[in-house]
Design a protein around this motif. Sequence first.
Motif, short mmCIF file in Angstrom:
data_model
loop_
_atom_site.label_atom_id
_atom_site.label_comp_id
_atom_site.label_asym_id
_atom_site.label_seq_id
_atom_site.Cartn_x
_atom_site.Cartn_y
_atom_site.Cartn_z
N UNK A 142 0.83 -1.20 0.00
CA UNK A 142 0.00 0.00 0.00
C UNK A 142 0.87 1.26 0.00
N UNK A 143 1.86 1.28 0.87
CA UNK A 143 2.74 2.44 0.96
C UNK A 143 3.56 2.66 -0.30
N UNK A 144 3.95 1.58 -0.95
CA UNK A 144 4.80 1.69 -2.13
C UNK A 144 4.00 2.01 -3.40
N UNK A 145 2.75 1.53 -3.48
CA UNK A 145 2.05 1.60 -4.75
C UNK A 145 0.76 2.42 -4.79
N UNK A 146 0.20 2.76 -3.63
CA UNK A 146 -1.06 3.53 -3.63
C UNK A 146 -0.85 4.84 -4.38
N UNK A 147 -1.75 5.11 -5.30
CA UNK A 147 -1.65 6.32 -6.10
C UNK A 147 -0.72 6.18 -7.30
N UNK A 148 0.05 5.10 -7.34
CA UNK A 148 0.99 4.87 -8.44
C UNK A 148 0.41 3.92 -9.48
N UNK A 149 -0.50 3.04 -9.05
CA UNK A 149 -1.11 2.06 -9.94
C UNK A 149 -2.63 2.09 -9.75
N UNK A 150 -3.32 1.51 -10.70
CA UNK A 150 -4.77 1.43 -10.62
C UNK A 150 -5.15 0.65 -9.36
N UNK A 151 -6.21 1.04 -8.68
CA UNK A 151 -6.63 0.31 -7.47
C UNK A 151 -6.83 -1.19 -7.69
N UNK A 152 -7.27 -1.59 -8.89
CA UNK A 152 -7.41 -3.03 -9.17
C UNK A 152 -6.07 -3.74 -9.10
N UNK A 153 -5.03 -3.07 -9.60
CA UNK A 153 -3.70 -3.68 -9.57
C UNK A 153 -3.21 -3.80 -8.13
N UNK A 154 -3.36 -2.74 -7.36
CA UNK A 154 -2.94 -2.77 -5.96
C UNK A 154 -3.69 -3.85 -5.18
N UNK A 155 -5.00 -3.89 -5.34
CA UNK A 155 -5.80 -4.89 -4.63
C UNK A 155 -5.45 -6.31 -5.08
#
Length: 184
Positions: A61-74
């Motif tokens: 979450x810390x590394x990728x939130x706002x950097x990738x689409x929420x579907x990718x992060x989830x």
Amino acid sequence: MTDLAEEYGKGLYDLTEEEHVSEDVLAQLRVLRGLFRDQPDFIRLLCNMSLAKEERTAILDGALRGQVHPYVLNFLKILCERGALHEFEGCVSAFTALYNQAHGIVEASVTTGVPLEEEQRTRLIDKLSAMTGKRIVLSEKVDPGVVGGFAGDEWQALRQHAAPPAGSHPRRPDGGGVSHGLIY
């Protein structure tokens, strides 16, 4: 590719295609695949079972939130929580295969002795596209050991998409035998 990777890759693909974001998600998955290959310690950290699931997903979450689409992060969080992050590359492969099939794309790679000039690249893509009836995405590799042509790693896959005249086979320029894997 494992059944799990196929299932998860298909699930993500179906969701993103339904929401019309599959192209963006595919681009992000490819970038992440490259980053994960370059940073294997990051993946090892996320696979470290001595860390609680919450800690591992918080790192993502810390590394990728706002950097990738929420579907990718989830999606990455689900893989992480289930101890299946090692399946990520297979999931990307499954997603890519489904995307390419749905969008009429064939990925081809070519190895040449010297870099292709733009005109050569265009002619090659046009020829392969005419053979397959599909859009070609070409990746290139230069290998000074290749002399007198170029080796097409995906030649057999491309031939499967083409309908050659009965009895025709690719021939070497000197008229000799079949030129397996070489296109002149």
